[in-house]
Design an enzyme around this catalytic site. Sequence first.
Site: not given
Ligand code: SER
Length: 316
Positions: A11-12, A36, A142
């Site tokens: 990931g980033q 992956r 989230y």
């Molecule tokens: N960069 C994230 C998002 O936009 C925030 O933690 O979901």
Amino acid sequence: MKKVLVTGCLGQIGSELVMRLRKDNGMDSVIATDIRKVEGNPVVEEGIFEVLDVLDADKMLDLAKKYEVDTIVHLASLLSSVAEEKPQVAWHINMTGLVNALEVARELNLKFFTPSSIGCFGKGTPADNTPQDTIQRPSTMYGVTKVSGELLCDYYYTKYGVDTRGVRFPGLISYETLPGGGTTDYAVEIYYKAIEKGHYTSPIGKGTYMDMMYMPDAIDAIVKLMNADPEKLVHRNAFNISGMSFEPEEIKASIQKYMPDFDMDYDVSEKLQGIANSWPNSLDTTCAQEEWGFAPQYDLDAMTKDMLDKLGKKLG
Ligand code: SER
């Protein structure tokens, strides 16, 4: 943090953290894992890499034992926009993955880092200079997983003595690996489009302020917090941090300083704008500064200069 198992490494954040830790502590100091395997990726090719689905608790424990790690950095998680598309999946991955990682840390007595986010805030949170300790009533799945994760990490610290630490990351801007499915992704895309097309259509409306940070500062923050003296940490999960706060017109103006012909218009996404509106405009980072010396280096223009330079080379 001498030997670290990192989840979500492709990931980033992971893709840059792994390279930094290998450089600082040696190639064998990092056990990079992801669901992956991407052939040719330096994270996979240049050091230890294992395929790991964070929902597979047994395999996570086996890997931590096999490599005798002392720390887990748990990064695997779905971001805000994609989590709104599949909230039940997001809850499962974000929470079960976290519980599995915390259990490994508890059983093997490991140090632990996992990121929270500006997404942990919501209705009732003071939007400007948001305090470290304040109302956290997020309206996104989230955010629900991030607040729950903060509480769970604190619980493992007080109940079991697991050395858990975390930060509330703002939008992270980088040129190595694209973020995926976040609300702050526009602030990365805008640089790609500036170079590729000289034009960007923003899905986030004019005047919408959000906290942001350049990736080198984010990686430094993880390393610094994990090396901090535990005696000095009043807070643990999770610290407000931020490098800057801007709205779309300001990042446009910053790019125009280096690319005067760049232009931008708007096609505001109802979903993304709704999420952005529920998040703070700017965080108060005093506790992070005082408790472990948080000190970001990049402001908006310094970041823009570096992004355009690095991306220009990358995209030819
Ligand atoms: N960069 C994230 C998002 O936009 C925030 O933690 O979901």
